[in-house]
Design a protein around this motif. Sequence first.
Motif, PDB file in Angstrom:
ATOM      1  N   GLY A  66       0.999  31.143 -19.753  1.00  0.00           N
ATOM      2  CA  GLY A  66       1.401  30.659 -20.860  1.00  0.00           C
ATOM      3  C   GLY A  66       0.026  29.719 -20.661  1.00  0.00           C
ATOM      4  O   GLY A  66       0.097  29.017 -21.936  1.00  0.00           O
TER       5      GLY A  66
ATOM      6  N   ILE B 255      -6.051  34.927 -27.846  1.00  0.00           N
ATOM      7  CA  ILE B 255      -5.087  35.497 -28.224  1.00  0.00           C
ATOM      8  C   ILE B 255      -4.563  36.917 -28.001  1.00  0.00           C
ATOM      9  O   ILE B 255      -3.435  37.135 -28.159  1.00  0.00           O
ATOM     10  CB  ILE B 255      -4.327  34.666 -29.642  1.00  0.00           C
ATOM     11  CG1 ILE B 255      -5.011  32.956 -29.407  1.00  0.00           C
ATOM     12  CG2 ILE B 255      -2.710  34.966 -29.991  1.00  0.00           C
ATOM     13  CD1 ILE B 255      -4.695  32.363 -30.797  1.00  0.00           C
TER      14      ILE B 255
ATOM     15  N   VAL C 210      -4.219  28.823 -28.313  1.00  0.00           N
ATOM     16  CA  VAL C 210      -3.408  28.943 -29.970  1.00  0.00           C
ATOM     17  C   VAL C 210      -4.261  27.724 -30.450  1.00  0.00           C
ATOM     18  O   VAL C 210      -4.747  27.566 -31.646  1.00  0.00           O
ATOM     19  CB  VAL C 210      -2.226  28.948 -29.714  1.00  0.00           C
ATOM     20  CG1 VAL C 210      -1.850  29.126 -31.692  1.00  0.00           C
ATOM     21  CG2 VAL C 210      -2.055  30.256 -28.991  1.00  0.00           C
TER      22      VAL C 210
ATOM     23  N   ARG D 178      -8.181  28.357 -31.833  1.00  0.00           N
ATOM     24  CA  ARG D 178      -8.234  29.164 -33.026  1.00  0.00           C
ATOM     25  C   ARG D 178      -9.004  30.113 -31.983  1.00  0.00           C
ATOM     26  O   ARG D 178     -10.305  30.938 -32.679  1.00  0.00           O
ATOM     27  CB  ARG D 178      -8.660  28.794 -33.800  1.00  0.00           C
ATOM     28  CG  ARG D 178      -8.055  27.329 -34.691  1.00  0.00           C
ATOM     29  CD  ARG D 178      -6.954  28.380 -35.447  1.00  0.00           C
ATOM     30  NE  ARG D 178      -6.237  27.395 -36.168  1.00  0.00           N
ATOM     31  CZ  ARG D 178      -5.132  26.459 -35.701  1.00  0.00           C
ATOM     32  NH1 ARG D 178      -4.701  26.611 -34.429  1.00  0.00           N
ATOM     33  NH2 ARG D 178      -4.576  25.658 -36.690  1.00  0.00           N
TER      34      ARG D 178
ATOM     35  N   MET E 222       4.765  30.627 -31.469  1.00  0.00           N
ATOM     36  CA  MET E 222       3.768  29.721 -30.667  1.00  0.00           C
ATOM     37  C   MET E 222       2.727  30.307 -32.310  1.00  0.00           C
ATOM     38  O   MET E 222       2.080  29.688 -32.772  1.00  0.00           O
ATOM     39  CB  MET E 222       2.534  30.361 -29.940  1.00  0.00           C
ATOM     40  CG  MET E 222       3.838  29.932 -28.706  1.00  0.00           C
ATOM     41  SD  MET E 222       2.863  29.966 -27.007  1.00  0.00           S
ATOM     42  CE  MET E 222       2.599  28.933 -26.401  1.00  0.00           C
TER      43      MET E 222
ATOM     44  N   LEU F  36      -5.015  31.434 -40.779  1.00  0.00           N
ATOM     45  CA  LEU F  36      -4.500  30.440 -40.098  1.00  0.00           C
ATOM     46  C   LEU F  36      -6.100  29.493 -40.407  1.00  0.00           C
ATOM     47  O   LEU F  36      -7.303  29.966 -41.107  1.00  0.00           O
ATOM     48  CB  LEU F  36      -4.754  29.902 -39.095  1.00  0.00           C
ATOM     49  CG  LEU F  36      -4.060  30.316 -37.733  1.00  0.00           C
ATOM     50  CD1 LEU F  36      -4.186  29.646 -36.494  1.00  0.00           C
ATOM     51  CD2 LEU F  36      -2.933  31.102 -38.118  1.00  0.00           C
ATOM     52  N   PRO F  37      -5.304  27.908 -41.121  1.00  0.00           N
ATOM     53  CA  PRO F  37      -6.502  27.261 -41.633  1.00  0.00           C
ATOM     54  C   PRO F  37      -6.989  26.582 -40.179  1.00  0.00           C
ATOM     55  O   PRO F  37      -6.832  26.755 -39.526  1.00  0.00           O
ATOM     56  CB  PRO F  37      -5.967  25.998 -42.193  1.00  0.00           C
ATOM     57  CG  PRO F  37      -4.403  25.769 -41.765  1.00  0.00           C
ATOM     58  CD  PRO F  37      -4.349  27.685 -41.321  1.00  0.00           C
TER      59      PRO F  37
ATOM     60  N   ALA G 161      -0.013  28.202 -36.746  1.00  0.00           N
ATOM     61  CA  ALA G 161      -0.675  28.411 -38.050  1.00  0.00           C
ATOM     62  C   ALA G 161      -1.015  27.001 -39.345  1.00  0.00           C
ATOM     63  O   ALA G 161      -1.398  27.581 -40.147  1.00  0.00           O
ATOM     64  CB  ALA G 161      -0.707  29.710 -38.554  1.00  0.00           C
TER      65      ALA G 161
ATOM     66  N   ILE H 282      -3.980  34.931 -37.059  1.00  0.00           N
ATOM     67  CA  ILE H 282      -5.132  34.138 -37.201  1.00  0.00           C
ATOM     68  C   ILE H 282      -6.292  33.527 -37.848  1.00  0.00           C
ATOM     69  O   ILE H 282      -6.695  32.601 -38.091  1.00  0.00           O
ATOM     70  CB  ILE H 282      -6.103  34.682 -35.574  1.00  0.00           C
ATOM     71  CG1 ILE H 282      -4.708  34.559 -33.822  1.00  0.00           C
ATOM     72  CG2 ILE H 282      -6.582  33.638 -34.674  1.00  0.00           C
ATOM     73  CD1 ILE H 282      -4.789  35.928 -33.507  1.00  0.00           C
TER      74      ILE H 282
ATOM     75  N   VAL I 159      -4.270  38.260 -25.241  1.00  0.00           N
ATOM     76  CA  VAL I 159      -2.547  38.220 -24.549  1.00  0.00           C
ATOM     77  C   VAL I 159      -1.666  39.018 -24.714  1.00  0.00           C
ATOM     78  O   VAL I 159      -1.056  39.287 -24.199  1.00  0.00           O
ATOM     79  CB  VAL I 159      -2.744  36.561 -24.550  1.00  0.00           C
ATOM     80  CG1 VAL I 159      -0.895  36.679 -24.207  1.00  0.00           C
ATOM     81  CG2 VAL I 159      -3.568  35.693 -23.788  1.00  0.00           C
TER      82      VAL I 159
ATOM     83  N   LEU J 218       0.272  46.032 -34.032  1.00  0.00           N
ATOM     84  CA  LEU J 218       0.528  45.077 -33.661  1.00  0.00           C
ATOM     85  C   LEU J 218      -0.666  44.536 -33.083  1.00  0.00           C
ATOM     86  O   LEU J 218      -0.715  42.595 -34.068  1.00  0.00           O
ATOM     87  CB  LEU J 218       1.498  44.505 -32.922  1.00  0.00           C
ATOM     88  CG  LEU J 218       1.582  43.684 -32.212  1.00  0.00           C
ATOM     89  CD1 LEU J 218       2.466  42.510 -33.329  1.00  0.00           C
ATOM     90  CD2 LEU J 218       2.059  43.533 -30.531  1.00  0.00           C
TER      91      LEU J 218
ATOM     92  N   LEU K  71       7.883  47.287 -34.696  1.00  0.00           N
ATOM     93  CA  LEU K  71       7.101  46.065 -34.203  1.00  0.00           C
ATOM     94  C   LEU K  71       6.421  44.779 -33.398  1.00  0.00           C
ATOM     95  O   LEU K  71       6.113  44.854 -32.868  1.00  0.00           O
ATOM     96  CB  LEU K  71       5.521  46.150 -35.896  1.00  0.00           C
ATOM     97  CG  LEU K  71       4.537  45.630 -35.737  1.00  0.00           C
ATOM     98  CD1 LEU K  71       3.383  47.195 -34.907  1.00  0.00           C
ATOM     99  CD2 LEU K  71       3.278  45.486 -37.339  1.00  0.00           C
TER     100      LEU K  71
ATOM    101  N   LEU L  44      -2.389  30.648 -22.439  1.00  0.00           N
ATOM    102  CA  LEU L  44      -2.357  30.687 -23.720  1.00  0.00           C
ATOM    103  C   LEU L  44      -2.253  29.568 -25.294  1.00  0.00           C
ATOM    104  O   LEU L  44      -2.627  29.503 -25.979  1.00  0.00           O
ATOM    105  CB  LEU L  44      -0.879  31.920 -23.913  1.00  0.00           C
ATOM    106  CG  LEU L  44      -0.371  32.246 -25.859  1.00  0.00           C
ATOM    107  CD1 LEU L  44      -1.415  33.736 -25.929  1.00  0.00           C
ATOM    108  CD2 LEU L  44       0.657  32.506 -25.279  1.00  0.00           C
ATOM    109  N   ALA L  45      -1.905  28.238 -24.499  1.00  0.00           N
ATOM    110  CA  ALA L  45      -0.984  27.496 -25.475  1.00  0.00           C
ATOM    111  C   ALA L  45      -2.349  26.251 -25.640  1.00  0.00           C
ATOM    112  O   ALA L  45      -2.751  26.419 -26.437  1.00  0.00           O
ATOM    113  CB  ALA L  45      -0.304  26.138 -24.190  1.00  0.00           C
TER     114      ALA L  45
ATOM    115  N   VAL M 100      -2.071  42.519 -37.004  1.00  0.00           N
ATOM    116  CA  VAL M 100      -1.399  41.897 -37.627  1.00  0.00           C
ATOM    117  C   VAL M 100      -1.999  40.158 -37.076  1.00  0.00           C
ATOM    118  O   VAL M 100      -1.735  39.640 -38.077  1.00  0.00           O
ATOM    119  CB  VAL M 100      -0.138  42.706 -37.284  1.00  0.00           C
ATOM    120  CG1 VAL M 100       0.598  40.811 -37.548  1.00  0.00           C
ATOM    121  CG2 VAL M 100       0.060  43.497 -38.274  1.00  0.00           C
ATOM    122  N   VAL M 101      -2.010  40.222 -36.037  1.00  0.00           N
ATOM    123  CA  VAL M 101      -2.088  39.218 -34.919  1.00  0.00           C
ATOM    124  C   VAL M 101      -3.403  39.064 -35.269  1.00  0.00           C
ATOM    125  O   VAL M 101      -4.024  37.590 -35.934  1.00  0.00           O
ATOM    126  CB  VAL M 101      -2.217  39.493 -33.628  1.00  0.00           C
ATOM    127  CG1 VAL M 101      -2.205  38.162 -33.029  1.00  0.00           C
ATOM    128  CG2 VAL M 101      -0.341  39.867 -32.874  1.00  0.00           C
TER     129      VAL M 101
END
Lengths: 281, 336
Positions: B291, B306, B298, B301, A129, B56-57, A134, B53, B309, B45, A118, B294-295, B48-49
């Motif tokens: 790039g 994300i 992220v 949020r 990132m 995340l707070p 996070a 996310i 990508v 995957l 994975l 993505l920046a 999981v992503v």
Amino acid sequence: MSADALAAPRPRRPRARVLVRVAPGLLLTLLALAGPLLAPHPLDRPVTAPYADPGGPAPLGGDQLGRDVLSRMLYGGSELIGGALLVALLVTAVATVLGCFAVLRPTLGRLLERGADLAILLPPVLGMMLLALAWPGGGRLAVIVAAVALGIPYAVRVVASAAAPVAACGFIEAATASGERLWYLALREILPNLRATVLALFGLRFVAAVYVISMAGFLQLGPQPPEADWALMIRENAAGALLNPWVVLVPGAAIGLLAVSVNLAADALAPTAGRTAVTAR
Amino acid sequence: MSEAETARAEAATDEVAASAPRRAVSLAARIAVVLAKRAVLLSVLLAVVFAAIELLPGDAASAAAERGESPADTAARRHLLGLDRPLWERFGDWMTALPTGDLGTSARGERVTDLLSAPLPNTLLLGGAAFALTLASALALGCWAAARPGGPADRLIGLASTVTLALPEFVVSVGLLLLLSLWTGWLPAATMTTSDGSPASWTMLIMPVLALAVPQTGWNARIVRGALADQAAAPHVIAAHLDGLPPRRVLLRHALPGAWPAIATGAATSTGMLLGGAVVVETLFNYPGLGTVLAGSVADRDTPVIAGVVACTGAVISLVLLGADLVRARTLGARP
């Protein structure tokens, strides 16, 4: 020096060669760790004009705020190297324990194998990132946590592949039959036979950690602007590279030298037989 | 691969000898199994992503909030974006829409497919060019070193690849920038874009491609060299050598074919490093790729962007790994 080294002159040459390859990395690390003591100026006070030429109070010129490049250089390395050392230690330690358990418990082994499959699909920079953002206030600690989490899957695979033949040996079977507990088998019976692999793994994880942590610094994920991180210096001063090239050249060369010398050292320490297995990223 | 699968694959290999149509069917089955495995891995995957996310707070609604907005407004937008629905429900919707090429809607209300349609080809162009250059130069250097084992060229290439493989891409970029742009003025330092969002000139690709390819060439040249050294000890290669065939022919016709699986696996693991490095190099050269997207996403949020990508890069890496699997299957199938 041990007696056999005195008796037989032949092993001495490879040992000298190993020393020659390990010395630059060691020297550079010590220099960077001692850097803050040698810096002539504080890291955040302007002493000259922005992007000033070398000379006067600043031997390597000034950065975008006129701060002394040499002093910032000397301050900037210790946390990068310290962070990388910490990451390498944590990854190696966790991966060694998990790897030893994985060969004794096939279910855990398969689970870890899937985890590594994975992790291949997520480039380290993307993963970093995600994890570093996070935890917005995490700064350098968040980067270290991210680097440890991303480094473990591959490292476990390396330890497990080195531990598998050991686990199949007769003395492990004998210990299992006599009813030894799992942790005893892993840490007392298998681990002592993996010293070379673990040492090589530590070196390579150090190389990888220098890469990941400097990458995070460059993307401004970890250390924040007043700090004098080498990678951050490059990012902040890229616009003024024409006015004072030293301001990006010196930190760039420092990271490059660190990566190369640490890699040469790791390469020299790796056991020749296990090298192909250990270098798998 | 589980034991049952291995057994089945072995049984299939035995049958391969039987007849040509059967061989085609077993090859198709093998490809289907490998494809399904990759697809499952990719969806895990993405799950999981999505979950990461979610943990995340803060979320997309509060990240897009303007100053002085009341909590009720934020809650209304949260409802509008569907963020008040359970995570698994949103993930389910997103995954079922994926096969139709729909990557969902971003927190700012744009279609993710539209957001990625210009930068993704640019990043793939950058990564693809770097991949091609890496593979070609790693093969050339590895073969050159292997042709004279222990000679000065072998030692020099070995040292050079050890030195370059550890260099972060942005360090190589800085060196190239100073050398080729600021001091000599040969190449433009930043990338200009045309109105459709692609680089204005191919010369703007040279430095980013070199910066990505140099470390990966070092890594892959070592793998090529190592795989050829392993093959040089194989009986059929020694036999070919003893038969007095020219060393070049032995290297290219006898040693190289057996080395393909290792080389393909090495190149496949480089894909992730190339795509990840591209994100960094794009920042330095102001290149219009993933790039930049993505920046921003992220920080916002913006889960669908994300995830989009990660899905794109994950799919590319999966495809390259699939290619490596097929190379391995073919080489091992041809010489059991």
